[in-house]
Design an enzyme around this catalytic site. Structure first.
Site, PDB file in Angstrom:
ATOM      1  CB  THR A 190      -0.922   0.005   1.242  1.00 13.55           C
ATOM      2  OG1 THR A 190      -1.627  -1.232   1.272  1.00 13.55           O
ATOM      3  CG2 THR A 190      -1.896   1.158   1.221  1.00 13.55           C
ATOM      4  CD  GLU A 191       3.473   3.038  -3.834  1.00 14.44           C
ATOM      5  OE1 GLU A 191       3.174   4.062  -4.497  1.00 14.44           O
ATOM      6  OE2 GLU A 191       4.324   2.214  -4.174  1.00 14.44           O
ATOM      7  N   GLY A 209      -4.136   1.958  -2.720  1.00 11.13           N
ATOM      8  CA  GLY A 209      -4.442   0.901  -1.751  1.00 11.13           C
ATOM      9  C   GLY A 209      -5.162  -0.240  -2.452  1.00 11.13           C
ATOM     10  CB  SER A 210      -8.734  -0.725  -3.374  1.00 11.51           C
ATOM     11  OG  SER A 210      -9.230  -0.531  -2.070  1.00 11.51           O
ATOM     12  CD  GLU A 217      -2.001 -12.109   0.862  1.00  7.83           C
ATOM     13  OE1 GLU A 217      -1.164 -12.345   0.010  1.00  7.83           O
ATOM     14  OE2 GLU A 217      -2.599 -11.018   0.965  1.00  7.83           O
ATOM     15  CG  HIS A 251     -18.663  -6.034  28.902  1.00  9.08           C
ATOM     16  ND1 HIS A 251     -18.981  -7.070  28.082  1.00  9.08           N
ATOM     17  CD2 HIS A 251     -17.606  -6.470  29.655  1.00  9.08           C
ATOM     18  CE1 HIS A 251     -18.154  -8.085  28.305  1.00  9.08           C
ATOM     19  NE2 HIS A 251     -17.322  -7.751  29.256  1.00  9.08           N
ATOM     20  N   GLY A 304     -20.982   0.538  30.623  1.00 10.61           N
ATOM     21  CA  GLY A 304     -19.886   1.504  30.545  1.00 10.61           C
ATOM     22  C   GLY A 304     -18.510   0.836  30.558  1.00 10.61           C
ATOM     23  CB  THR A 343     -11.853  -2.731   1.374  1.00 12.10           C
ATOM     24  OG1 THR A 343     -12.274  -2.774  -0.003  1.00 12.10           O
ATOM     25  CG2 THR A 343     -10.721  -1.730   1.525  1.00 12.10           C
ATOM     26  CG  ASN A 344     -15.071  -6.689   4.545  1.00 11.39           C
ATOM     27  OD1 ASN A 344     -13.929  -7.179   4.442  1.00 11.39           O
ATOM     28  ND2 ASN A 344     -15.811  -6.851   5.627  1.00 11.39           N
TER      29      ASN A 344
HETATM   30  C1  LIG Z   1      -3.788  -1.290  10.487  1.00 14.20           C
HETATM   31  C2  LIG Z   1      -3.511  -1.510   9.032  1.00 14.20           C
HETATM   32  C3  LIG Z   1      -2.574  -2.462   8.663  1.00 14.20           C
HETATM   33  C4  LIG Z   1      -2.262  -2.644   7.294  1.00 14.20           C
HETATM   34  N1  LIG Z   1      -1.256  -3.495   6.954  1.00 14.20           N
HETATM   35  C5  LIG Z   1      -0.812  -3.489   5.673  1.00 14.20           C
HETATM   36  C6  LIG Z   1       0.378  -4.190   5.306  1.00 14.20           C
HETATM   37  O1  LIG Z   1       1.000  -4.881   6.120  1.00 14.20           O
HETATM   38  N2  LIG Z   1       0.826  -4.093   4.028  1.00 14.20           N
HETATM   39  C7  LIG Z   1       0.158  -3.359   3.092  1.00 14.20           C
HETATM   40  O2  LIG Z   1       0.622  -3.296   1.953  1.00 14.20           O
HETATM   41  N3  LIG Z   1      -0.973  -2.691   3.401  1.00 14.20           N
HETATM   42  C8  LIG Z   1      -1.469  -2.735   4.656  1.00 14.20           C
HETATM   43  N4  LIG Z   1      -2.598  -2.027   4.992  1.00 14.20           N
HETATM   44  C9  LIG Z   1      -3.292  -1.280   3.952  1.00 14.20           C
HETATM   45  C10 LIG Z   1      -4.663  -1.837   3.593  1.00 14.20           C
HETATM   46  O3  LIG Z   1      -4.539  -3.071   2.930  1.00 14.20           O
HETATM   47  C11 LIG Z   1      -5.374  -0.760   2.760  1.00 14.20           C
HETATM   48  O4  LIG Z   1      -5.702   0.275   3.650  1.00 14.20           O
HETATM   49  C12 LIG Z   1      -6.595  -1.282   2.058  1.00 14.20           C
HETATM   50  O5  LIG Z   1      -6.239  -2.172   1.029  1.00 14.20           O
HETATM   51  C13 LIG Z   1      -7.444  -0.150   1.441  1.00 14.20           C
HETATM   52  O6  LIG Z   1      -6.660   0.734   0.710  1.00 14.20           O
HETATM   53  P1  LIG Z   1      -6.801   2.321   0.982  1.00 14.20           P
HETATM   54  O7  LIG Z   1      -6.606   2.523   2.438  1.00 14.20           O
HETATM   55  O8  LIG Z   1      -5.919   3.036   0.043  1.00 14.20           O
HETATM   56  O9  LIG Z   1      -8.314   2.636   0.651  1.00 14.20           O
HETATM   57  P2  LIG Z   1      -8.924   2.968  -0.799  1.00 14.20           P
HETATM   58  O10 LIG Z   1      -8.447   1.976  -1.791  1.00 14.20           O
HETATM   59  O11 LIG Z   1      -8.702   4.418  -1.074  1.00 14.20           O
HETATM   60  O12 LIG Z   1     -10.466   2.738  -0.531  1.00 14.20           O
HETATM   61  C14 LIG Z   1     -11.316   3.692   0.099  1.00 14.20           C
HETATM   62  C15 LIG Z   1     -12.749   3.147   0.055  1.00 14.20           C
HETATM   63  O13 LIG Z   1     -13.134   2.972  -1.313  1.00 14.20           O
HETATM   64  C16 LIG Z   1     -13.588   1.661  -1.513  1.00 14.20           C
HETATM   65  N5  LIG Z   1     -13.277   1.177  -2.854  1.00 14.20           N
HETATM   66  C17 LIG Z   1     -12.077   1.214  -3.503  1.00 14.20           C
HETATM   67  N6  LIG Z   1     -12.175   0.628  -4.704  1.00 14.20           N
HETATM   68  C18 LIG Z   1     -13.455   0.192  -4.817  1.00 14.20           C
HETATM   69  C19 LIG Z   1     -14.195  -0.507  -5.815  1.00 14.20           C
HETATM   70  N7  LIG Z   1     -13.619  -0.908  -6.953  1.00 14.20           N
HETATM   71  N8  LIG Z   1     -15.496  -0.761  -5.600  1.00 14.20           N
HETATM   72  C20 LIG Z   1     -16.094  -0.393  -4.447  1.00 14.20           C
HETATM   73  N9  LIG Z   1     -15.465   0.269  -3.472  1.00 14.20           N
HETATM   74  C21 LIG Z   1     -14.163   0.547  -3.641  1.00 14.20           C
HETATM   75  C22 LIG Z   1     -12.838   0.834  -0.477  1.00 14.20           C
HETATM   76  O14 LIG Z   1     -13.483  -0.412  -0.237  1.00 14.20           O
HETATM   77  C23 LIG Z   1     -12.872   1.763   0.720  1.00 14.20           C
HETATM   78  O15 LIG Z   1     -14.102   1.646   1.380  1.00 14.20           O
HETATM   79  C24 LIG Z   1      -2.968  -1.896   6.333  1.00 14.20           C
HETATM   80  C25 LIG Z   1      -3.938  -0.973   6.717  1.00 14.20           C
HETATM   81  C26 LIG Z   1      -4.209  -0.767   8.043  1.00 14.20           C
HETATM   82  C27 LIG Z   1      -5.213   0.278   8.416  1.00 14.20           C
END
Ligand SMILES: Cc1cc2nc3c(=O)[nH]c(=O)nc-3n(C[C@H](O)[C@H](O)[C@H](O)COP(=O)(O)OP(=O)(O)OC[C@H]3O[C@@H](n4cnc5c(N)ncnc54)[C@H](O)[C@@H]3O)c2cc1C
Length: 381
Positions: free
Chosen positions: A128-129, A133-134, A246, A342, A344, A369-370
């Site tokens: 992730t950058e 992300g997605s 994963e 639980h 408070g 993401t879900n």
């Molecule tokens: C605590 C934590 C630990 C993590 N650990 C790691 C790690 O070890 N290595 C790593 O590489 N990453 C890691 N991540 C990153 C994580 O995998 C990403 O945050 C995640 O994949 C979502 O990317 P984003 O945050 O850029 O959200 P975005 O991609 O910007 O998404 C924002 C929203 O848009 C929705 N969305 C995006 N595309 C679509 C679509 N096509 N259709 C419908 N909805 C969409 C998403 O579901 C989300 O609700 C971690 C994140 C957290 C918070």
């Protein structure tokens, strides 16, 4: 009645579970408050887990692993999750090991897997950058070939085990002209590596003991022989093929957290009284617990089947994606009820269900993401 004996359990695994449970209860539970306050679990506990053969439990012994299968991994995930221990990033560590096992060259496997299994190296995966992300095809971290090295520039965010990681599987662009074929994974050994910098601990809602950080690369040189599998451009394919492994890890953790939260909530509601009787005796409490226990049982049944399937090499990405989104959504519902029951105290971090509630929120976001899970499932229909 909340925790049932899984269909995949054996006598050998039951003994293994007893040992794991003893270790977790004696050496991890008492440390959790300290770990949460300083935002990392420290290297000692990784070493200790390595000594006991709990890391890389499903990696063959010839590469230093314990030679078990995914069920051995599950036992540790479950014993941690039931107790709300979210600091040890063992899932990511195991996923990193599996990238090496499934896609690494013989040299890469022999060099890194034994050190991951012993806990000498802690593994991270950096995809992730800030701007990607997605949609991983949007990554900007570049690796440009310069003789027998790559020169890497860019950054990653939200990296689990980021502070402690000695081995980062780093997803980079090796060819900016090409789309999916331009992505590669570099194996980066971080100790004393010029141009490699770890950011501050990220200030998260939950999972406070987990060392999630940013990583920065500034003219960082990585030997060209450290491209995973020895061939450029295979990164996206490598990432995709390990997705069932994963996603099922996240689902396993979700079910075990539900079970741990429910056990604790049953106990609490029996002890706490209002209006002259235990909270557990109000019909609302009984019905809420009955509903939550039913959800946990359905989730357990589905996930146990997925565990059997992955052991037998037949868990597909669609089914693993179903397990990931559904169990993590249900986890949030179950924990919400547990917090409510639980009162408070459920909002106080001193209580297990409060920590679990905050820790669980991210499980619907990370690991894909879900919403992305549903995209994957919909595409298969
Ligand atoms: C605590 C934590 C630990 C993590 N650990 C790691 C790690 O070890 N290595 C790593 O590489 N990453 C890691 N991540 C990153 C994580 O995998 C990403 O945050 C995640 O994949 C979502 O990317 P984003 O945050 O850029 O959200 P975005 O991609 O910007 O998404 C924002 C929203 O848009 C929705 N969305 C995006 N595309 C679509 C679509 N096509 N259709 C419908 N909805 C969409 C998403 O579901 C989300 O609700 C971690 C994140 C957290 C918070």
């Amino acid at each position: 009645m909340i925790e049932t004996v899984s269909s995949w359990m054996t006598d050998e695994l039951a003994i293994y579970r007893d040992n794991v449970a003893r270790f977790v209860a004696a050496e991890m539970v008492p440390m959790d408050a300290l770990w949460r306050s300083r935002h990392h679990v420290g290297r000692e506990i990784w070493r200790r887990a390595g000594e006991l053969g709990l890391l890389c439990a499903d990696i063959p012994t010839e590469y230093g692993g314990a030679g078990g299968d995914f069920r051995h991994e599950v036992v540790l995930y479950e014993e941690l999750a039931r107790r709300g221990l979210s600091g040890l990033g063992q899932g990511v560590h195991s996923i990193a090991a599996h990238y090496l096992l499934n896609h690494g060259t013989e040299r890469q496997q022999r060099e890194y897997l034994p050190r991951l299994a012993s806990g000498e190296l802690i593994g991270a995966i950096a995809m992730t950058e800030p701007a990607a992300g997605s949609d991983l095809r949007g990554i900007r971290t570049r690796a440009i070939r310069d003789g027998d090295h790559y020169v890497v520039n860019g950054s990653k965010i939200f990296i689990t085990n980021g502070y402690l990681a000695g081995l980062v599987l780093l997803v980079v662009k090796t060819d900016s002209e090409r789309d999916s074929k331009g992505v590669s994974i570099l194996i980066v050994e971080t100790a004393d590596l010029a141009g490699y910098r770890v950011g501050d601990f990220l200030d998260k809602l939950g999972q406070k003991a987990q060392d999630t950080t940013e990583l920065f690369f500034d003219d960082m040189r990585v030997p060209a022989e450290n491209v995973l599998g020895g061939e450029e451009g295979r990164g996206l394919h490598q990432l995709m093929s390990d997705l069932p492994y994963e996603r099922i890890i996240v689902a396993v953790q979700a079910v075990a957290t539900m079970e741990g939260a429910l056990t604790e909530t049953v106990r609490y509601t029996r002890e706490r009284s209002a209006f002259g009787k235990p909270i557990a005796e109000f019909q609302n409490t009984r019905f809420k617990l009955a509903e939550a226990a039913t959800i946990a049982r359905i989730a357990r049944t589905f996930v146990d089947r997925c565990i059997e399937d992955i052991v037998n090499g037949r868990l597909d990405t669609t089914t693993a994606s179903m397990a990931k989104w559904w169990t993590t959504d249900m986890l949030q519902q179950v924990l919400d009820e547990c917090v409510q029951l639980h009162g408070g105290y459920g909002y106080m971090n001193e209580y297990l269900v409060a920590r679990m509630f905050a820790d669980a929120r991210v499980t619907r976001i990370y690991g894909g993401t879900n919403e992305i899970m549903k995209e994957v499932i919909a595409r298969s229909l």
